[in-house]
Design a protein around this motif. Sequence first.
Motif, PDB file in Angstrom:
ATOM      1  N   SER A  24       7.024  12.526   3.000  1.00 37.37           N
ATOM      2  CA  SER A  24       6.995  11.592   1.878  1.00 37.37           C
ATOM      3  C   SER A  24       8.141  11.854   0.900  1.00 37.37           C
ATOM      4  O   SER A  24       8.484  10.975   0.107  1.00 37.37           O
ATOM      5  CB  SER A  24       5.648  11.678   1.143  1.00 37.37           C
ATOM      6  OG  SER A  24       5.504  12.927   0.487  1.00 37.37           O
ATOM      7  N   THR A 204       3.653  -7.570   0.664  1.00 38.80           N
ATOM      8  CA  THR A 204       2.950  -6.293   0.844  1.00 38.80           C
ATOM      9  C   THR A 204       3.941  -5.174   1.129  1.00 38.80           C
ATOM     10  O   THR A 204       3.853  -4.081   0.566  1.00 38.80           O
ATOM     11  CB  THR A 204       1.943  -6.387   1.993  1.00 38.80           C
ATOM     12  OG1 THR A 204       0.974  -7.395   1.698  1.00 38.80           O
ATOM     13  CG2 THR A 204       1.232  -5.062   2.210  1.00 38.80           C
ATOM     14  N   VAL A 207       5.751  -4.117  -2.075  1.00 39.19           N
ATOM     15  CA  VAL A 207       4.890  -3.333  -2.970  1.00 39.19           C
ATOM     16  C   VAL A 207       4.737  -1.905  -2.463  1.00 39.19           C
ATOM     17  O   VAL A 207       4.829  -0.937  -3.227  1.00 39.19           O
ATOM     18  CB  VAL A 207       3.508  -4.008  -3.115  1.00 39.19           C
ATOM     19  CG1 VAL A 207       2.547  -3.098  -3.867  1.00 39.19           C
ATOM     20  CG2 VAL A 207       3.631  -5.346  -3.831  1.00 39.19           C
ATOM     21  N   VAL A 208       4.514  -1.781  -1.154  1.00 40.03           N
ATOM     22  CA  VAL A 208       4.361  -0.442  -0.575  1.00 40.03           C
ATOM     23  C   VAL A 208       5.652   0.359  -0.720  1.00 40.03           C
ATOM     24  O   VAL A 208       5.633   1.541  -1.072  1.00 40.03           O
ATOM     25  CB  VAL A 208       3.950  -0.540   0.910  1.00 40.03           C
ATOM     26  CG1 VAL A 208       3.958   0.846   1.551  1.00 40.03           C
ATOM     27  CG2 VAL A 208       2.570  -1.165   1.037  1.00 40.03           C
ATOM     28  N   ARG A 209       6.797  -0.282  -0.465  1.00 39.20           N
ATOM     29  CA  ARG A 209       8.074   0.435  -0.579  1.00 39.20           C
ATOM     30  C   ARG A 209       8.316   0.894  -2.025  1.00 39.20           C
ATOM     31  O   ARG A 209       8.784   2.022  -2.252  1.00 39.20           O
ATOM     32  CB  ARG A 209       9.227  -0.469  -0.156  1.00 39.20           C
ATOM     33  CG  ARG A 209       9.157  -0.976   1.252  1.00 39.20           C
ATOM     34  CD  ARG A 209       9.531   0.052   2.278  1.00 39.20           C
ATOM     35  NE  ARG A 209       9.481  -0.534   3.607  1.00 39.20           N
ATOM     36  CZ  ARG A 209       9.519   0.171   4.739  1.00 39.20           C
ATOM     37  NH1 ARG A 209       9.627   1.485   4.687  1.00 39.20           N
ATOM     38  NH2 ARG A 209       9.461  -0.423   5.915  1.00 39.20           N
ATOM     39  N   ILE A 210       8.018   0.052  -2.985  1.00 38.08           N
ATOM     40  CA  ILE A 210       8.207   0.436  -4.384  1.00 38.08           C
ATOM     41  C   ILE A 210       7.338   1.645  -4.712  1.00 38.08           C
ATOM     42  O   ILE A 210       7.768   2.588  -5.386  1.00 38.08           O
ATOM     43  CB  ILE A 210       7.896  -0.745  -5.323  1.00 38.08           C
ATOM     44  CG1 ILE A 210       8.948  -1.848  -5.158  1.00 38.08           C
ATOM     45  CG2 ILE A 210       7.833  -0.273  -6.772  1.00 38.08           C
ATOM     46  CD1 ILE A 210       8.652  -3.104  -5.948  1.00 38.08           C
ATOM     47  N   ALA A 211       6.084   1.616  -4.227  1.00 38.41           N
ATOM     48  CA  ALA A 211       5.187   2.747  -4.461  1.00 38.41           C
ATOM     49  C   ALA A 211       5.719   4.009  -3.792  1.00 38.41           C
ATOM     50  O   ALA A 211       5.649   5.110  -4.360  1.00 38.41           O
ATOM     51  CB  ALA A 211       3.791   2.423  -3.922  1.00 38.41           C
ATOM     52  N   MET A 212       6.298   3.864  -2.600  1.00 37.56           N
ATOM     53  CA  MET A 212       6.868   5.010  -1.897  1.00 37.56           C
ATOM     54  C   MET A 212       8.087   5.550  -2.614  1.00 37.56           C
ATOM     55  O   MET A 212       8.272   6.771  -2.722  1.00 37.56           O
ATOM     56  CB  MET A 212       7.216   4.614  -0.464  1.00 37.56           C
ATOM     57  CG  MET A 212       6.018   4.367   0.426  1.00 37.56           C
ATOM     58  SD  MET A 212       6.492   3.822   2.090  1.00 37.56           S
ATOM     59  CE  MET A 212       7.415   5.253   2.677  1.00 37.56           C
ATOM     60  N   ALA A 214       8.652   5.356  -5.851  1.00 34.56           N
ATOM     61  CA  ALA A 214       8.174   6.011  -7.067  1.00 34.56           C
ATOM     62  C   ALA A 214       7.557   7.369  -6.755  1.00 34.56           C
ATOM     63  O   ALA A 214       7.841   8.374  -7.431  1.00 34.56           O
ATOM     64  CB  ALA A 214       7.170   5.113  -7.785  1.00 34.56           C
ATOM     65  N   ALA A 215       6.708   7.413  -5.726  1.00 38.78           N
ATOM     66  CA  ALA A 215       6.060   8.674  -5.357  1.00 38.78           C
ATOM     67  C   ALA A 215       7.087   9.712  -4.924  1.00 38.78           C
ATOM     68  O   ALA A 215       7.004  10.890  -5.303  1.00 38.78           O
ATOM     69  CB  ALA A 215       5.048   8.429  -4.232  1.00 38.78           C
TER      70      ALA A 215
END
Length: 317
Positions: A24, A204, A207-212, A214-215
């Motif tokens: 990650s 979708t 959104v998932v890529r943005i969250a990834m 950021a994380a």
Amino acid sequence: MAGHSLANLLNVPLAKGLYLFIYSFHMPLFIVITGYFSRNWTFAGGKARKLITNVGVPYVVFEFAYSIYDWLAGRNHLEISLLNPYYLTWFLCALFMWRLSTPVWQQIRWPLAVATVFALLSYMSDLGGTFDIHRVIGLLPFYVLGLTLKPQHFELLKKPIARPIGALVLAAGLAGSYLVMNRMSRSWIYWKHANFELHVGNLTGTVVRIAMFAAAVVFVAAFLSLIPRKRYWFTSLGSYTLYAYLLHGFVTRLLNFTGWWGADWMHTPTGVGIVVVGALVVGTFLCSKPVVRTMSWALEPKMMWVFTPLRRPARSR
């Protein structure tokens, strides 16, 4: 090396969660640091030559080396394609392109925002496998982030309060990896597949890529906050991590070719612990001076004989 080793033990829950957690953020970390140390890169003759000898030449050498290695180990055919990076060599290909683009990002008003939008848009199309282009563009924001960082940003991570916060963040990330490891496809963490290949729509996927993104940034900052402030015996090894990165694949694939990964004792929690420790030991050895001296011809070749004085356009009369 630990990550590629764990990839062969994913039937063990301990290895699966740890693998997801490492992937990650471990390449984003490597890329952010690479971008930070590329801040002053220009097309000046000396730096351009170093890009060729320290990135371009190793890419060619290891592309051939890994392809021949696999062929000798029993692959049905020998296939060498410099347009389709094989195994670990994708990073060298990406680094070459990122470095070439550095002067552009240094002149854009909002470089990180532009790079992020560019990356998100790239996953909405099928760009093919040439140069592993989805990874090149998809991971570009981390390189640009490194370019925009300044020494004072790292000073913030050296404050006393940063260390316990960083430890808590990484612990929470590790726990979260175990919670989601059976609920998400591992293909997301490789940054190489378009949204349709992951069977999600563009909204979708975005959104998932943005969250990834950021994380990964949070985990990178947390990891850097735990870096020792003092110099230790292993501190200097950090300058040679590319040696470990490019050479460890020969070890992990040898174990694969010889069937070692199928050993029952490895597929236990104790076995996973032993494999991780072994990977750390081998990785440390691959950064050592004897290995660097032996392999510098491939990773840092002296090839001044291939260059000429910088050619400049003739002045018009």
